[in-house]
Design an enzyme around this catalytic site. Sequence first.
Site, PDB file in Angstrom:
ATOM      1  N   ASP A 177       0.871  -1.186   0.000  1.00 27.27           N
ATOM      2  CA  ASP A 177       0.000   0.000   0.000  1.00 27.27           C
ATOM      3  C   ASP A 177       0.900   1.226   0.000  1.00 27.27           C
ATOM      4  O   ASP A 177       2.126   1.094  -0.095  1.00 27.27           O
ATOM      5  CB  ASP A 177      -0.967  -0.019   1.191  1.00 27.27           C
ATOM      6  N   HIS A 248      -2.784   3.433  -4.456  1.00 28.84           N
ATOM      7  CA  HIS A 248      -2.252   2.835  -3.216  1.00 28.84           C
ATOM      8  C   HIS A 248      -0.871   2.234  -3.465  1.00 28.84           C
ATOM      9  O   HIS A 248      -0.555   1.148  -2.995  1.00 28.84           O
ATOM     10  CB  HIS A 248      -3.222   1.775  -2.672  1.00 28.84           C
ATOM     11  N   GLU A 312      -9.660   3.235  -4.976  1.00 23.25           N
ATOM     12  CA  GLU A 312      -9.249   4.586  -4.581  1.00 23.25           C
ATOM     13  C   GLU A 312      -8.028   5.064  -5.362  1.00 23.25           C
ATOM     14  O   GLU A 312      -6.974   5.314  -4.783  1.00 23.25           O
ATOM     15  CB  GLU A 312      -8.989   4.626  -3.076  1.00 23.25           C
TER      16      GLU A 312
HETATM   17  C1  ACM Z   1     -11.173  -0.015   0.416  1.00 21.66           C
HETATM   18  O1  ACM Z   1     -11.692   0.019   1.533  1.00 21.66           O
HETATM   19  N1  ACM Z   1     -10.467   1.018  -0.016  1.00 21.66           N
HETATM   20  C2  ACM Z   1     -11.305  -1.167  -0.442  1.00 21.66           C
END
Ligand code: ACM
Length: 521
Positions: A177, A248, A312
């Site tokens: 991440d 991410h 995201e």
């Molecule tokens: C998430 O909670 N961003 C998958």
Amino acid sequence: MSAHPPVVIPQPTQIAHRPGAFTLRASTSLRISPGAEPAAALLRTLAGPSSGPAFPASPDGPFVLALDPRLTGLGAEGYGLTVAPDAVLLRAGGVTGLLRGIQTLRQLLPARALSGRPSPGAAWQLPCVEITDVPRHPWRGFMLDVARHFQPVSLLRRYVDLLALHKLNVFQLHLTDDQGWRMPIAAYPRLTEVGGRRAESMVGPAGSTVFDGAPHEGAYTREELTGLVAYAAARGVTMVPGIEMPGHARAAVAAHPELGAVPGRRVGVWTEWGVCDTVLGVHEPVFDFCRTVLDEVIDVFPSPHIHLGGDECPTKQWAASPVARARAAAEGLAGPEALHGWFLRRVGAHVLERGRTPVAWAETGEGLPPEFTVMTWREPEHTRIALKRGHAVISAHHRAAYLDYAQTDSPTEPPAQPGGVVDLRAVHEHTVPESDDTAGELVGLHAALWTEFVSAPEHLDHLAFPRLCAFADRAWSGAASWPHFHDRLTAHAPRLTALGVRHGPLHPHLPAPHSSGKEQS
Ligand code: ACM
């Protein structure tokens, strides 16, 4: 009938209690049909690592482990179990069914039998029962985020055991991440050397201005991961790797600035929480990188599914990049936003070529290539849309399955994701929209524990349990298992205690109504 029927979590499909008990000793011999040895090995772990040989094999043993491929009605994971005063018969059509049946047997024993410290010469009473048990969903998963806070492999093995006890069968490791990259990749050592360490961590939710000043780091060795995969497989649990892209990905870009959407711009491993603007670029070397990384991931993890993240992903950097805009135009895409689906399609194609299925988080319910298995989390509506589009779908709805939220509104709860409470009942009531016109298949349910606010093992235990007990009941047995769940949980709790689980409240007072909206990832 016994006055106190034995409790099994998740609730078996059919369970009938009979008078009497079978006395199980380490000297009890096992009649093991060909192919059933893994179930005998799992049963033998009851004897603890330091004791002598337990449960010897014998052609006329009273404890029968029967693998019978004709038992097709039980599916890949179902089993039948008969405990009589003088014999035990565990039968299944496949070895995984036998492994599930062994977990039921472990729960039927006195809780202290699970402690791993059995007294020599112990004689445990197994109550007589007749059980037929088949899971409702083939995917009953749990995700642990080891990117935000690293956890040693010893903790992961303990969680494998806890998942297996509850017949959960998928353990996803969120390995990368913005805040950390935890899996070594031979061709890119900087991923863990640089990307595995951040200078400090934000204290409090996204947007906080407070930092702890303490470096955080950690990475697994390849041997640790392959050992973990084998340990989990012996318990019927599939380890699924999660490698986040194209968002991410700040830790990867910190290690390799040439891979960023602004190639060459140097950034540090992120120290904040929330959604980061730094994303991977869309120039060709990025895809060489993704393919090389995924080939090594595929080598280490035999899982049929490879999770590519996909959530995201701000498109701001692409929109500002002449290279990305030119790429979008050259590919005939409507604009830089469409690079997200295009990126995942290209990388997903590579995963498919390797014989695996790509998985991604659904962001909007639109845009993912049809061959992806979709993990929905934001809105129940996304589950319905993805099913209609023909995807295989796994529901991880955050209001029922995100264990980083507090489980009560008590001020004594440890730090948790702000924005609501996910209590036991919400977990147990994890619902998925039904529809007649779905082309896709609901494969199962997934619980997720993100760890921005969690590093200590006791804090993880507190958030994961007892909610994973409720999750397992729902995912294996279906909604019908809610009645008496609290009573069953009370009976189950000594098993968690014997296993050293520092669980959260079993019978919390009713929380305040949920507030709405997930505040950040
Ligand atoms: C998430 O909670 N961003 C998958």
